[in-house]
Design an enzyme around this catalytic site. Sequence first.
Site, mmCIF file in Angstrom:
data_model
loop_
_atom_site.group_PDB
_atom_site.id
_atom_site.type_symbol
_atom_site.label_atom_id
_atom_site.label_comp_id
_atom_site.label_asym_id
_atom_site.label_seq_id
_atom_site.Cartn_x
_atom_site.Cartn_y
_atom_site.Cartn_z
ATOM 1 N N HIS A 1 8.311 3.398 9.543
ATOM 2 C CA HIS A 1 7.967 2.545 10.690
ATOM 3 C C HIS A 1 6.641 3.008 11.288
ATOM 4 O O HIS A 1 6.443 4.204 11.502
ATOM 5 C CB HIS A 1 9.083 2.611 11.746
ATOM 6 C CG HIS A 1 8.809 1.681 12.881
ATOM 7 N ND1 HIS A 1 8.932 0.315 12.760
ATOM 8 C CD2 HIS A 1 8.368 1.908 14.140
ATOM 9 C CE1 HIS A 1 8.588 -0.254 13.900
ATOM 10 N NE2 HIS A 1 8.240 0.695 14.754
ATOM 11 N N SER B 1 0.845 -1.209 0.000
ATOM 12 C CA SER B 1 0.000 0.000 0.000
ATOM 13 C C SER B 1 0.877 1.255 0.000
ATOM 14 O O SER B 1 0.497 2.280 -0.584
ATOM 15 C CB SER B 1 -0.963 0.010 1.188
ATOM 16 O OG SER B 1 -0.280 0.144 2.404
HETATM 17 C C1 GRF Z 1 3.838 -0.532 6.917
HETATM 18 O O1 GRF Z 1 2.988 -0.413 8.030
HETATM 19 C C2 GRF Z 1 5.246 -0.136 7.262
HETATM 20 O O2 GRF Z 1 5.316 0.867 8.225
HETATM 21 C C3 GRF Z 1 5.796 -1.422 7.826
HETATM 22 O O3 GRF Z 1 5.248 -2.424 7.001
HETATM 23 C C4 GRF Z 1 3.987 -1.994 6.506
HETATM 24 C C5 GRF Z 1 3.982 -2.182 5.020
HETATM 25 O O4 GRF Z 1 2.704 -2.048 4.478
HETATM 26 N N1 GRF Z 1 7.228 -1.385 7.856
HETATM 27 P P1 GRF Z 1 2.496 -2.027 2.901
HETATM 28 O O5 GRF Z 1 3.120 -3.299 2.327
HETATM 29 O O6 GRF Z 1 3.127 -0.801 2.338
HETATM 30 O O7 GRF Z 1 1.006 -2.030 2.695
#
Ligand code: GRF
Length: 187
Positions: A107, A13
């Site tokens: 993060h 996402s």
């Molecule tokens: C996000 O919440 C990021 O902060 C963490 O992993 C998640 C990745 O989500 N490190 P996506 O794959 O971008 O939907």
Amino acid sequence: MKSIAIFASGTGSNFAALQAKFGDDQSGIHIACMVCDHADAPVVGKAKAAGVPVITINYRDYPSKAAAEAAIVAALPPVDMLVLAGFMRILGPTLLDAYPQRIVNLHPALLPSFPGRTGIEDAFAYGVRVTGVTVHYVDAGIDSGQIIAQEPVRVLVNDTIDTLAARIHAVEHKLLPETVQQLLEQD
Ligand code: GRF
């Protein structure tokens, strides 16, 4: 024109948010490729649909992390920044030394609180009333590099993990592209 490589492992996402902001190159930032460590991750389909070249590295095909990272460094086109957007691996010196102060990570908590893979859940379980999102430079530790940007997210009394996570992700989708743009504009 500046260019970035996005690293992701899963849903993508945040890849989609970066693609929405930079995909047409109008912002002066070009997404040169997407690096993924799982060939079947949903983010791979998102990148292909967007016409972004995909570099897939299966770490198990290499004798060591250093060898896998050397393969990534060799495959990467020239880029100004590596953007880790849900890339679930700790980087080693091969990648870190190839891009000093040029790797940023996202993060889903207010570092230095709640580092690691379960930042949203850990903050919720602890009972903090404010958590948030951090963008930071990557070093050899776990979510320990210099902080670049943060945005708070309040924990509401009726929140579940899912409702809190949804608001955190919405903030991520804004903060990461904005921070990348600011950094590259200052560059
Ligand atoms: C996000 O919440 C990021 O902060 C963490 O992993 C998640 C990745 O989500 N490190 P996506 O794959 O971008 O939907």
